[in-house]
Design a protein around this motif. Sequence first.
Motif, PDB file in Angstrom:
ATOM      1  N   ARG A   1       0.861  -1.165   0.000  1.00  0.00           N
ATOM      2  CA  ARG A   1       0.000   0.000   0.000  1.00  0.00           C
ATOM      3  C   ARG A   1       0.903   1.221   0.000  1.00  0.00           C
ATOM      4  NH1 ARG A   1      -0.108   2.432   4.943  1.00  0.00           N
ATOM      5  NH2 ARG A   1       1.020   1.347   6.575  1.00  0.00           N
ATOM      6  N   LYS A   2       0.350   2.350  -0.278  1.00  0.00           N
ATOM      7  CA  LYS A   2       1.103   3.594  -0.203  1.00  0.00           C
ATOM      8  C   LYS A   2       1.056   4.113   1.223  1.00  0.00           C
ATOM      9  CE  LYS A   2       0.440   5.028  -4.981  1.00  0.00           C
ATOM     10  NZ  LYS A   2      -0.042   6.099  -5.877  1.00  0.00           N
ATOM     11  N   VAL A   3       2.216   4.164   1.854  1.00  0.00           N
ATOM     12  CA  VAL A   3       2.272   4.624   3.229  1.00  0.00           C
ATOM     13  C   VAL A   3       1.902   6.099   3.273  1.00  0.00           C
ATOM     14  CG1 VAL A   3       3.715   4.826   5.251  1.00  0.00           C
ATOM     15  CG2 VAL A   3       4.053   2.935   3.666  1.00  0.00           C
ATOM     16  N   ASN A   4       1.045   6.454   4.209  1.00  0.00           N
ATOM     17  CA  ASN A   4       0.476   7.794   4.210  1.00  0.00           C
ATOM     18  C   ASN A   4       1.043   8.660   5.318  1.00  0.00           C
ATOM     19  OD1 ASN A   4      -1.172   9.787   3.203  1.00  0.00           O
ATOM     20  ND2 ASN A   4      -2.917   9.217   4.471  1.00  0.00           N
ATOM     21  N   HIS A   5       2.369   8.486   5.591  1.00  0.00           N
ATOM     22  CA  HIS A   5       2.987   9.302   6.630  1.00  0.00           C
ATOM     23  C   HIS A   5       3.216  10.714   6.124  1.00  0.00           C
ATOM     24  CE1 HIS A   5       3.434   5.759   8.936  1.00  0.00           C
ATOM     25  NE2 HIS A   5       4.250   5.194   8.072  1.00  0.00           N
ATOM     26  N   ARG A   6       3.422  11.612   7.078  1.00  0.00           N
ATOM     27  CA  ARG A   6       3.702  12.997   6.723  1.00  0.00           C
ATOM     28  C   ARG A   6       5.078  13.100   6.080  1.00  0.00           C
ATOM     29  NH1 ARG A   6       4.326  17.403  11.337  1.00  0.00           N
ATOM     30  NH2 ARG A   6       6.325  16.340  11.503  1.00  0.00           N
ATOM     31  N   ILE A   7       5.140  13.730   4.958  1.00  0.00           N
ATOM     32  CA  ILE A   7       6.421  13.969   4.280  1.00  0.00           C
ATOM     33  C   ILE A   7       6.586  15.472   4.109  1.00  0.00           C
ATOM     34  CG2 ILE A   7       5.477  13.857   1.936  1.00  0.00           C
ATOM     35  CD1 ILE A   7       8.026  12.351   1.099  1.00  0.00           C
ATOM     36  N   LEU A   8       7.749  15.894   3.794  1.00  0.00           N
ATOM     37  CA  LEU A   8       7.991  17.312   3.621  1.00  0.00           C
ATOM     38  C   LEU A   8       7.029  17.905   2.599  1.00  0.00           C
ATOM     39  CD1 LEU A   8      11.873  17.234   3.478  1.00  0.00           C
ATOM     40  CD2 LEU A   8      10.490  18.110   5.336  1.00  0.00           C
ATOM     41  N   ASN A   9       6.418  19.027   2.946  1.00  0.00           N
ATOM     42  CA  ASN A   9       5.463  19.661   2.039  1.00  0.00           C
ATOM     43  C   ASN A   9       6.104  20.059   0.716  1.00  0.00           C
ATOM     44  OD1 ASN A   9       3.387  19.453   3.869  1.00  0.00           O
ATOM     45  ND2 ASN A   9       3.859  21.410   4.859  1.00  0.00           N
ATOM     46  N   THR A  10       7.411  20.284   0.760  1.00  0.00           N
ATOM     47  CA  THR A  10       8.094  20.744  -0.449  1.00  0.00           C
ATOM     48  C   THR A  10       8.082  19.704  -1.554  1.00  0.00           C
ATOM     49  OG1 THR A  10      10.164  19.978   0.508  1.00  0.00           O
ATOM     50  CG2 THR A  10       9.606  22.288   0.810  1.00  0.00           C
ATOM     51  N   THR A  11       7.842  18.439  -1.209  1.00  0.00           N
ATOM     52  CA  THR A  11       7.903  17.397  -2.231  1.00  0.00           C
ATOM     53  C   THR A  11       6.551  17.109  -2.862  1.00  0.00           C
ATOM     54  OG1 THR A  11       7.507  15.610  -0.652  1.00  0.00           O
ATOM     55  CG2 THR A  11       9.784  16.307  -0.965  1.00  0.00           C
ATOM     56  N   ILE A  12       5.495  17.741  -2.376  1.00  0.00           N
ATOM     57  CA  ILE A  12       4.159  17.378  -2.851  1.00  0.00           C
ATOM     58  C   ILE A  12       3.953  17.820  -4.295  1.00  0.00           C
ATOM     59  CG2 ILE A  12       1.702  17.767  -2.474  1.00  0.00           C
ATOM     60  CD1 ILE A  12       2.304  17.982   0.509  1.00  0.00           C
ATOM     61  N   GLN A  13       4.258  19.100  -4.596  1.00  0.00           N
ATOM     62  CA  GLN A  13       4.079  19.630  -5.943  1.00  0.00           C
ATOM     63  C   GLN A  13       5.404  19.506  -6.701  1.00  0.00           C
ATOM     64  OE1 GLN A  13       1.109  20.549  -6.954  1.00  0.00           O
ATOM     65  NE2 GLN A  13       0.199  20.195  -4.946  1.00  0.00           N
ATOM     66  N   SER A  14       5.827  18.322  -6.995  1.00  0.00           N
ATOM     67  CA  SER A  14       7.141  18.140  -7.590  1.00  0.00           C
ATOM     68  C   SER A  14       7.029  17.670  -9.039  1.00  0.00           C
ATOM     69  CB  SER A  14       7.955  17.148  -6.778  1.00  0.00           C
ATOM     70  OG  SER A  14       7.233  15.958  -6.631  1.00  0.00           O
ATOM     71  N   ASP A  15       8.134  17.753  -9.704  1.00  0.00           N
ATOM     72  CA  ASP A  15       8.209  17.402 -11.115  1.00  0.00           C
ATOM     73  C   ASP A  15       8.336  15.886 -11.228  1.00  0.00           C
ATOM     74  OD1 ASP A  15      10.170  18.701 -13.883  1.00  0.00           O
ATOM     75  OD2 ASP A  15       8.898  16.931 -13.746  1.00  0.00           O
ATOM     76  N   THR A  16       7.263  15.233 -11.665  1.00  0.00           N
ATOM     77  CA  THR A  16       7.251  13.769 -11.726  1.00  0.00           C
ATOM     78  C   THR A  16       8.290  13.238 -12.700  1.00  0.00           C
ATOM     79  OG1 THR A  16       4.909  13.739 -11.166  1.00  0.00           O
ATOM     80  CG2 THR A  16       5.817  11.755 -12.179  1.00  0.00           C
ATOM     81  N   ALA A  17       8.440  13.867 -13.836  1.00  0.00           N
ATOM     82  CA  ALA A  17       9.414  13.404 -14.824  1.00  0.00           C
ATOM     83  C   ALA A  17      10.829  13.447 -14.257  1.00  0.00           C
ATOM     84  CB  ALA A  17       9.317  14.259 -16.085  1.00  0.00           C
ATOM     85  N   LYS A  18      11.146  14.522 -13.544  1.00  0.00           N
ATOM     86  CA  LYS A  18      12.472  14.657 -12.948  1.00  0.00           C
ATOM     87  C   LYS A  18      12.692  13.595 -11.875  1.00  0.00           C
ATOM     88  CE  LYS A  18      13.113  18.260 -10.422  1.00  0.00           C
ATOM     89  NZ  LYS A  18      13.292  19.675 -10.037  1.00  0.00           N
ATOM     90  N   ARG A  19      11.661  13.334 -11.107  1.00  0.00           N
ATOM     91  CA  ARG A  19      11.780  12.324 -10.049  1.00  0.00           C
ATOM     92  C   ARG A  19      11.956  10.933 -10.646  1.00  0.00           C
ATOM     93  NH1 ARG A  19       6.617  13.401  -6.582  1.00  0.00           N
ATOM     94  NH2 ARG A  19       7.496  11.823  -5.190  1.00  0.00           N
TER      95      ARG A  19
END
Length: 787
Positions: free
Chosen positions: A14-32
């Motif tokens: 499953r996708k773990v739903n822990h808190r992660i840094l907010n800075t990563t939410i709106q990120s460039d999927t292609a770059k990742r």
Amino acid sequence: MLLLGSTAIAFAERKVNHRILNTTIQSDTAKRKADLNRILKVLPEDRISNGRLSFQDETFKDWLKRTGELPPDFDRMPSIPFLPDPLMEDEGGKNIPISSAGQWNKKRQWMKEQLEYYITGTYPKSPGPFKVKVLSEKIEGSTTLRTVELSFGPQEQAKLTIELMIPQGKGPFPVFMAQWNHRGWAQIAVRRGYMACVYAASDAKDDTEKYAEIWSEKYDFTRLMRRAFGTFRAVDYLYSLPMVDKEKIALTGHSRNGKLALMAAAFDERIKAVIPSSGGSGAEVPWRYATQQYDVEDIALLSAAQPAWLHPRLRFFIGRENKLPVDQNHFMALIAPRALMLSTAKNEGASNPWGIEQAYSSAQKVYKFLNAPNNLAIRIREGEHGTHAEDIEAYIDFFDYVFKRSKHKPENKLLYNYSFERWKEQVKEHINPLDYPSKLANVGALFSGKDPSKQNLESGKLALRKQLKWILGDEPPGLTNPGPQSLENGGAGEDYFGTVLKRPTVTPRMGRMAITPYKEFGDYLYGYVYYPKDKSGNIKSGKLPALIYLHEYDYSKGLSSYHNLQSFFEGMTDLGYVVFSYDMIGFGNRIEEGTHFYERYPHWSKMGKMVADVRGAVDALTRMDFVDQTKIFAGGYALGATVSLYTAALDERIAGVISVNGFSPLRSASFDKGLEGIKAFSHLHGLIPRLGFFVGHEDRIPYDYDEIIGAIAPRPVLLIAPQLDHTANLQDIRTSVAEAGKTYKLSGASDQLILNTPDDFNRFSTEMQKTIYDWVARQHEIQLRVK
């Protein structure tokens, strides 16, 4: 030590739903996704040649497929090149110092969440009651041996076997906890008046492996965290026993058990003292100092060889360790103010004693903040990975001390006790950087503002060498040591000498001459000369080119290396080269020589001594009857590359340089760019103390690498600078090399300065080694054309 586990990860699908840094939410999927592809290409086979390990990359790929996770957007995460500070909020952002209990409690909670998310995985915080079944009980002498089985969790499916060794008497007894394969340690503790508790959370007997299945729907704890969770349950049981002194529960474990011991103590405050013994990476060695330039078991190696130990999410940070929000010193900070001793061996391959001391220094600040400085200790024993009875006795000495059963205070002897401030106080030097002119970053001054002519170039080189000699300190006068002049005079031949460290060895195609006592080089130094053999097994005839190979920041091993050095040396000798290598000061067999260096030579520098030692190696090679003294090259990886560049700029006998991850320009390598900068030399490693006066005024440093490289012209230089090296700025390197290229052009040798920038991380990969072979072959072709 690192051995292969047999069971794959059983993480929740499953996708773990822990808190992660907010800075990563709106990120460039292609770059990742591109970052992920790079990570998947980093195979640890580059570093291991003995066939002892196999790698389970499919486990990581399966997890990626199940969860759909991608690396974070690293560009949006702060770069923290030094160890992250447990006493700082919002580090890399607002950088708010922690000064109150409320701030500290908030930071503690944050550290727990981050460590669970990136390293340990989550675990049941309230597993509920347990049942106890006595499996056996007997009396041996005056000690009661009781084995019990705990049952707990959903439908009491989870089990944990515990063996107690209870001394005679009513107690309450202090408790010595260890894993199943440390029963011998427990026996010593019983003799010292402890009740011992040995539990089944180790390779020898592991009841915790099934926990992943039992709690698969809610938690994703890794194998080591499952074993730590088993530790919590063992403590639950101990708390139910009236003969237990609950304020004196101690825990230890060795190697991978040391890793779980550190985790367990960080998350369970009932554990009052802990000693992670030689846990290496993932225990007392921070990830930032377990990268490939330190030649330890890095994230790539450990996560592939033992994919179940740590969370797969950690693997995203291969080559990006500076982006990790937390590091191993945060586990230590969570243990404070409870007692903690960090323990390792001076020369064990999977450790970094210098890195451990950095973690110790970080933890010291937390223990002082919490008014418990005497509860933190460090112990570095002689030898390699194994322990002896004396080591366990010393561990119990520490437990006795912190439990106030003894006044025997730990010695806390440090091998790397340098600090810039202490050095500055010792030498009474003061350098005002404002006395030096400001220079544009990466734009050198070999021409000193004059027209770019050969005459002005030569005067610029002389001025640079004067600056380098000044920054490297006042070298005491010495003598030239001719060293051994032939194989017959080399000493020990194919045998090792005076060392427990493994070195590249003899093969059917490669011979080795040990430069030993009474046939040493330089200032009574030892090393190895590797040479190509002919079909008869003798050294190839004729005068041979030579490479002085200098190692990376491999503090525990020096010349020894996980970077398949055996294969690299064989590759060089196959090309007809002699390879000369040795431990640099402060590394391998010369650790303690480095410990006292600034007490003996306060106005010199370790970098200056390293340069002097290379000169000594050149002196020796020029007198060896099988070496072409006009073709002596210097090169290496990381630190070794840096030393090679400095030496070649000062000594024209060096025919050329090979630099792999060897530099980032000094004037522009600022902390603002997420780099260690000149502090790496002046404060961190203590290599060039005088650079410390220019911190904050880097633009006024009187020299930079464009000038160093330019001063080597027209001799050939190969620079390998990976695009993803987190210790350097590639654009600054390109600018610096372009500036140095002007001197090469003026010297009529534009083709002799080569910059190679592979799409890779900071490492010495087989591909980079192939680049070196091609460059060496090209140099041979150039020499033939000249002739």
